[in-house]
Design an enzyme around this catalytic site. Structure first.
Site, mmCIF file in Angstrom:
data_model
loop_
_atom_site.group_PDB
_atom_site.id
_atom_site.type_symbol
_atom_site.label_atom_id
_atom_site.label_comp_id
_atom_site.label_asym_id
_atom_site.label_seq_id
_atom_site.Cartn_x
_atom_site.Cartn_y
_atom_site.Cartn_z
ATOM 1 N N GLY A 1 17.711 -33.069 38.549
ATOM 2 C CA GLY A 1 18.005 -32.796 37.193
ATOM 3 C C GLY A 1 17.915 -34.208 36.224
ATOM 4 O O GLY A 1 18.162 -34.162 35.117
ATOM 5 N N THR B 1 6.256 -40.726 33.005
ATOM 6 C CA THR B 1 4.971 -39.736 32.744
ATOM 7 C C THR B 1 4.098 -40.397 31.481
ATOM 8 O O THR B 1 4.880 -41.406 30.851
ATOM 9 C CB THR B 1 5.294 -38.367 32.242
ATOM 10 O OG1 THR B 1 6.182 -38.419 31.081
ATOM 11 C CG2 THR B 1 6.090 -37.598 33.431
ATOM 12 N N GLU C 1 16.136 -37.523 40.748
ATOM 13 C CA GLU C 1 17.115 -36.522 41.117
ATOM 14 C C GLU C 1 16.507 -35.027 40.745
ATOM 15 O O GLU C 1 15.802 -35.066 39.643
ATOM 16 C CB GLU C 1 18.422 -36.473 40.879
ATOM 17 C CG GLU C 1 19.128 -37.988 41.055
ATOM 18 C CD GLU C 1 20.478 -38.151 40.458
ATOM 19 O OE1 GLU C 1 21.128 -37.334 39.971
ATOM 20 O OE2 GLU C 1 20.970 -39.237 40.992
ATOM 21 N N PHE D 1 12.508 -46.560 46.247
ATOM 22 C CA PHE D 1 13.200 -46.664 44.952
ATOM 23 C C PHE D 1 13.568 -45.377 44.712
ATOM 24 O O PHE D 1 12.720 -44.425 44.384
ATOM 25 C CB PHE D 1 12.062 -47.282 44.153
ATOM 26 C CG PHE D 1 12.468 -47.565 42.666
ATOM 27 C CD1 PHE D 1 13.034 -49.016 42.604
ATOM 28 C CD2 PHE D 1 12.428 -46.470 41.685
ATOM 29 C CE1 PHE D 1 13.538 -49.267 41.046
ATOM 30 C CE2 PHE D 1 12.728 -46.949 40.361
ATOM 31 C CZ PHE D 1 13.413 -48.222 40.028
ATOM 32 N N ALA D 2 15.076 -45.032 44.745
ATOM 33 C CA ALA D 2 15.538 -43.927 44.926
ATOM 34 C C ALA D 2 16.454 -43.686 43.473
ATOM 35 O O ALA D 2 17.377 -43.918 43.191
ATOM 36 C CB ALA D 2 16.470 -43.688 45.996
ATOM 37 N N GLU E 1 6.693 -43.143 37.938
ATOM 38 C CA GLU E 1 7.097 -44.297 37.062
ATOM 39 C C GLU E 1 6.924 -44.158 35.743
ATOM 40 O O GLU E 1 6.579 -44.930 34.870
ATOM 41 C CB GLU E 1 6.235 -45.792 37.732
ATOM 42 C CG GLU E 1 6.660 -45.938 39.127
ATOM 43 C CD GLU E 1 6.103 -47.230 39.620
ATOM 44 O OE1 GLU E 1 5.934 -48.228 38.665
ATOM 45 O OE2 GLU E 1 5.764 -47.302 40.640
ATOM 46 N N ARG F 1 -30.039 -38.923 43.213
ATOM 47 C CA ARG F 1 -30.142 -37.392 43.147
ATOM 48 C C ARG F 1 -31.274 -36.945 42.194
ATOM 49 O O ARG F 1 -31.380 -37.158 40.960
ATOM 50 C CB ARG F 1 -28.772 -36.907 42.727
ATOM 51 C CG ARG F 1 -28.800 -35.510 42.551
ATOM 52 C CD ARG F 1 -28.922 -34.591 43.924
ATOM 53 N NE ARG F 1 -28.455 -33.149 43.736
ATOM 54 C CZ ARG F 1 -29.032 -32.329 44.759
ATOM 55 N NH1 ARG F 1 -29.259 -32.794 45.930
ATOM 56 N NH2 ARG F 1 -28.612 -30.940 44.522
ATOM 57 N N GLY G 1 14.508 -36.651 35.824
ATOM 58 C CA GLY G 1 13.333 -37.125 36.109
ATOM 59 C C GLY G 1 12.856 -38.050 34.768
ATOM 60 O O GLY G 1 13.049 -39.308 34.866
HETATM 61 N N1 COS Z 1 14.270 -53.661 29.894
HETATM 62 C C1 COS Z 1 15.687 -53.827 29.963
HETATM 63 N N2 COS Z 1 16.690 -52.803 29.493
HETATM 64 C C2 COS Z 1 16.086 -51.829 28.834
HETATM 65 C C3 COS Z 1 14.680 -51.371 28.904
HETATM 66 C C4 COS Z 1 13.896 -52.206 29.590
HETATM 67 N N3 COS Z 1 12.544 -52.057 29.601
HETATM 68 N N4 COS Z 1 14.691 -49.877 28.524
HETATM 69 C C5 COS Z 1 15.929 -49.854 28.096
HETATM 70 N N5 COS Z 1 16.705 -50.533 28.527
HETATM 71 C C6 COS Z 1 18.206 -50.779 28.199
HETATM 72 C C7 COS Z 1 18.439 -50.574 26.740
HETATM 73 O O1 COS Z 1 18.463 -51.784 26.129
HETATM 74 C C8 COS Z 1 19.760 -49.951 26.708
HETATM 75 O O2 COS Z 1 20.774 -50.695 26.994
HETATM 76 P P1 COS Z 1 22.118 -50.860 26.129
HETATM 77 O O3 COS Z 1 22.720 -49.392 26.359
HETATM 78 O O4 COS Z 1 22.995 -51.937 26.588
HETATM 79 O O5 COS Z 1 21.832 -51.158 24.587
HETATM 80 C C9 COS Z 1 19.752 -49.051 27.858
HETATM 81 O O6 COS Z 1 18.582 -49.486 28.766
HETATM 82 C C10 COS Z 1 19.245 -47.483 27.640
HETATM 83 O O7 COS Z 1 17.992 -47.624 27.095
HETATM 84 P P2 COS Z 1 17.682 -46.048 26.227
HETATM 85 O O8 COS Z 1 18.492 -45.721 25.154
HETATM 86 O O9 COS Z 1 16.144 -46.828 25.597
HETATM 87 O O10 COS Z 1 17.395 -45.117 27.483
HETATM 88 P P3 COS Z 1 16.953 -43.666 27.210
HETATM 89 O O11 COS Z 1 17.828 -42.779 27.844
HETATM 90 O O12 COS Z 1 16.405 -43.476 26.093
HETATM 91 O O13 COS Z 1 15.669 -43.636 28.224
HETATM 92 C C11 COS Z 1 13.436 -44.277 29.010
HETATM 93 C C12 COS Z 1 14.688 -44.690 28.012
HETATM 94 C C13 COS Z 1 13.012 -42.754 28.659
HETATM 95 C C14 COS Z 1 12.491 -45.107 28.558
HETATM 96 C C15 COS Z 1 13.621 -44.160 30.539
HETATM 97 O O14 COS Z 1 14.811 -42.954 30.787
HETATM 98 C C16 COS Z 1 12.630 -43.942 31.279
HETATM 99 O O15 COS Z 1 11.804 -44.951 31.498
HETATM 100 N N6 COS Z 1 12.364 -42.720 31.852
HETATM 101 C C17 COS Z 1 11.128 -42.552 32.813
HETATM 102 C C18 COS Z 1 11.790 -42.673 34.206
HETATM 103 C C19 COS Z 1 10.803 -42.973 35.397
HETATM 104 O O16 COS Z 1 10.062 -43.807 35.178
HETATM 105 N N7 COS Z 1 11.023 -42.319 36.209
HETATM 106 C C20 COS Z 1 10.343 -42.659 37.482
HETATM 107 C C21 COS Z 1 11.116 -43.049 38.545
HETATM 108 S S1 COS Z 1 10.489 -44.035 39.698
HETATM 109 S S2 COS Z 1 8.910 -43.131 40.562
#
Ligand code: COS
Length: 368
Positions: A116, A351, A114, A110-111, A349, A252, A118
């Site tokens: 810049g 923090t 990046e 699942f990529a 997934e 122990r 996270g």
């Molecule tokens: N399900 C469906 N849609 C979602 C959603 C969810 N759980 N969360 C957000 N969205 C949608 C929103 O509805 C929004 O859509 P619209 O623009 O059409 O309204 C869009 O995605 C953007 O949402 P939001 O504005 O909430 O995005 P943010 O940039 O504020 O980021 C977080 C939200 C911080 C929650 C997100 O960036 C995140 O989960 N970060 C962590 C990343 C992560 O887990 N990385 C690990 C990689 S896998 S090891």
């Protein structure tokens, strides 16, 4: 909470997988382990004909985590990488990859992350530029589980510049495509992690998962499903650590008695048990929310489950090491292994801080 039969069955299966896990090279993909999980029919459950059961996913992860975290991680990464294909892929993409994913013939990744981007996933910069009937991908993905050895990856790239989360598209990409290079990264965490660099890699439009520019949703919905299951993984590890600590404290001897007689020890173990029990309720209630199709409260429940269970597991392992003392730090002991394994769960997934942001945001939205 009493064990569901699938948790105990999977725990027994996990014991038989330990020798295969131990035969792998630390930090590298163990293909024999992926095939063994497939042979046991586990990917048939993860990529079910009728969709996914979040509860079953959690049960599998909890059972394996108690005895064989390597097998657990191999299952989880295959699930995380393959789920967007399963849930959002075209018929052609599903036909190409799902049978092989289920058979353990190929490994997935699942990529999203990046260098810049996270926590702020919408800041991702990998470009996907239109070319004929498809796109060309250019950029870097880093800290990706199963990279660089995975055969197929769900790759998130930017199809519309400067559009934030609204300009991201998800692709199913064969990782032997021309223009991809990669390397392993040496991390504290024992499971395989690496990076890929893509230099104009061609991917056909049919390999888009979901819709163009709507890939952020694919990522978030996949994470809503997987975050409770990270919690289940964490619970399994916490239970393993607690068992070791309780067994040790019972036998122990120190200062003329067993150390279980000291409240400094027993109360810490009681608190860990309490947190695990609470975590089980959060994890399985989030999974039930997914299975019941209630999307409104899912995002928050999923975040709560992951946050609580992973923080609990970190504490459980730390307490167990404290109870065992130096024995718990012997490099090849189960606890030392858990110590290395558990740390990453509070980061990947999303923090713990991001989970708190999500819970707070949903609280103010009124979904919980
Ligand atoms: N399900 C469906 N849609 C979602 C959603 C969810 N759980 N969360 C957000 N969205 C949608 C929103 O509805 C929004 O859509 P619209 O623009 O059409 O309204 C869009 O995605 C953007 O949402 P939001 O504005 O909430 O995005 P943010 O940039 O504020 O980021 C977080 C939200 C911080 C929650 C997100 O960036 C995140 O989960 N970060 C962590 C990343 C992560 O887990 N990385 C690990 C990689 S896998 S090891």
């Amino acid at each position: 909470m009493e064990d569901h039969p699938l948790v105990s069955e999977t725990e027994r299966l996990g014991q038989t997988l330990v020798p295969i896990a131990e035969s792998g090279r630390p930090g590298h993909l163990n293909r024999d382990l992926v095939r063994a999980l497939a042979a046991a029919g586990l990917f048939e459950l993860v990529f079910g004909e009728d969709g996914v059961s979040a509860r079953d996913l959690c049960r599998l992860r909890q059972g394996l985590a108690r005895v064989c975290p390597e097998a657990e991680t191999a299952l989880a990464v295959q699930g995380l990488g393959g789920t967007p294909i399963h849930l959002f892929g075209s018929e052609g993409v599903k036909r190409d990859w799902l049978p092989k994913l289920k058979a353990g013939e190929v490994a997935a990744a699942f990529a999203l992350t990046e260098p810049g981007a996270g926590s702020d996933a919408a800041a991702l910069e990998m470009k996907a530029e239109p070319d004929g009937t498809g796109f060309r991908l250019t950029g870097e993905k880093r800290y990706i589980s199963n990279a660089p050895e995975a055969d197929v990856a769900t790759v998130f790239a930017r199809t519309t510049p400067d559009a934030g989360s609204r300009g991201v598209t998800a692709f199913a990409l064969a990782m032997d495509s021309e223009g991809i290079t990669g390397e392993s990264l040496e991390m504290v965490s024992p499971h395989p992690l690496g990076r890929w660099v893509m230099d104009g890699v061609y991917v056909d439009r049919d390999h888009v998962l979901g819709e163009i520019d709507h890939g952020f949703r694919v990522a978030m919905q996949t994470l809503d499903l997987f975050r409770p299951s990270v919690g289940a993984f964490a619970l399994g590890m916490a239970e393993a650590a607690l068992r070791i600590a309780v067994d040790h404290a019972r036998s122990r001897q120190a200062f003329g008695t067993t150390i279980s007689e000291f409240q400094g020890v027993s109360h810490q173990l009681a608190d860990v048990k309490l947190a695990i029990e609470a975590g089980s309720h959060l994890v399985y209630s989030a999974a039930e929310t997914y299975d019941g199709g209630d999307r409104e409260s899912l995002t928050a429940r999923s975040a709560m489950a992951k946050l609580w269970a992973t923080e609990t597991a970190q504490r459980a392992v730390d307490v167990a090491i404290q109870v065992l003392g130096a024995r718990g730090l012997e490099a090849d002991s189960t606890l030392a292994h858990l110590y290395r394994e558990v740390r990453a769960t509070r980061i990947y997934e999303g923090t713990s801080e991001i989970q708190r942001n999500i819970i707070a945001r949903e609280l103010f939205k009124g979904t919980i």
